[in-house]
Design an enzyme around this catalytic site. Sequence first.
Site, PDB file in Angstrom:
ATOM      1  CB  SER A   1      49.013  41.174  42.669  1.00 37.74           C
ATOM      2  OG  SER A   1      48.454  40.657  43.861  1.00 37.74           O
TER       3      SER A   1
ATOM      4  CG  ASP B   1      49.274  32.600  44.692  1.00 40.62           C
ATOM      5  OD1 ASP B   1      48.198  32.941  45.221  1.00 40.62           O
ATOM      6  OD2 ASP B   1      49.847  33.281  43.817  1.00 40.62           O
TER       7      ASP B   1
ATOM      8  CG  HIS C   1      47.848  36.078  42.887  1.00 43.00           C
ATOM      9  ND1 HIS C   1      48.860  35.946  43.821  1.00 43.00           N
ATOM     10  CD2 HIS C   1      47.603  37.406  42.779  1.00 43.00           C
ATOM     11  CE1 HIS C   1      49.221  37.146  44.250  1.00 43.00           C
ATOM     12  NE2 HIS C   1      48.470  38.054  43.645  1.00 43.00           N
TER      13      HIS C   1
END
Length: 447
Positions: free
Chosen positions: A174, A416, A419
């Site tokens: 990702s 998160d 990312h």
Amino acid sequence: MENLGSRERLCHLVGVLRSRRKGSLMLYGFGVIFGASILLFAAIVFLFPVNSPSIITPMLKFNLKRFYTKFPFSRLPGYINTYGGGCNIFEGEWVRVNDRKPYYLPGSCPFIEVPSNFDCYRNGKPDDAYLKWQWKWQSHPTNAGCNNNVPSALNASDFLERLRGKKVAFAGDSLNRNMFESLACILWNAVPDKSRVFWLGNVENNIREQMSVRYEDYNCTIGFVWSPFLVYETQAKSRRMQESILKQVPETMRLDMIDPRASVFYRDADIVIFDSWHWWVRNKVHNRTNYFQEGDHLYPKMEIRSAYKKALTTWRRWVDKNINSNKTQVVFRGHSVSHFRDGKCNREGVPITSNETYREKNPPRVKILEETLRRMKTPVIYLNVTKQTYYRADAHPALYTRFYNGSIANEAMKQDCGHWCLPGVPDTWNELLYISLLKAGKASFAG
């Protein structure tokens, strides 16, 4: 008697000539050995000057600098492209630029998936201070050798022209999808007629994630395919057929086989950007138990580091055998640093100061990756973004994920910190990709 004397003189002359010839041959042989030794010594000094500091004069150091600039080692097979010879764009620092404009406005790009952790603006992030920082490598002491044809920023219109008629593929986890969506947005923002840019969406094709954006006026496609290990994960939950579920077929990792579903997508690309790092952790590989496989042999237990090395070796051999380096430029993006501190990163308002000593994360795994790239026959551009991401603890989604509901109570929820927000840090990765492609000078990126 005269004839006898003549014969004696002739024999004497021949003997002298033979003696001289023998001496000349010995002298010639000594000269060859001595000359070869000098050449070998010079080669060692030129190639490994750091090993011989006491014998290199200032004049030689100056000439070495000219030598490295004139003969860039990026032309050698398997070279890790960090711009030897005094031009390393991955060395620098983050500098605040208050009037800095992002490559696309927050919330404007239609190619950031919704819902997504990447779109921090739409998820409610209240400030954009993290967008005011620019990666500055030009003034770094190691970059005195950068010449004038190395651009300092990404020219999106020029990038599109150079990608005309080409396919760009991202393959990995990702974090590479983060980079793919960033590039899709950068190029989209530069297209005059945006109605001519098409999202091809998620294409199942028996693959968890495969998505592409088509720039019709440029006959160009960029896409992403899910392949976090690069090698073949059999019976992965996201790919299981109902029959496999009913039979409870075990999930394994074939360390000796490239991911066949993903390779179909990227093997014909003109530029292919790989990454593989973040899924090599215990919970992603079944705690190393009865999971790693080579041929018919299933390992009861294997260290993750050993499995990672085997997987990258399989990937290296597959690329060297199946990728035509005259057509395709291979890129490998290095490790992107996460910033979990007690499971959080939302209190980081500015980058970590560049005065803080850089500490490389997981150096053994970095060594495995870089050694793999060095051994490749195929020339590879190595986007070594680890150091620049180390300092950007402020630019993660943190609280502002797709699950954020506007409540400060969400601080107790999972954040998160792996990312990156878009626009944001991955835009800089694509900036460095663009510069690296120009520096490599292959096909449409030459001149």
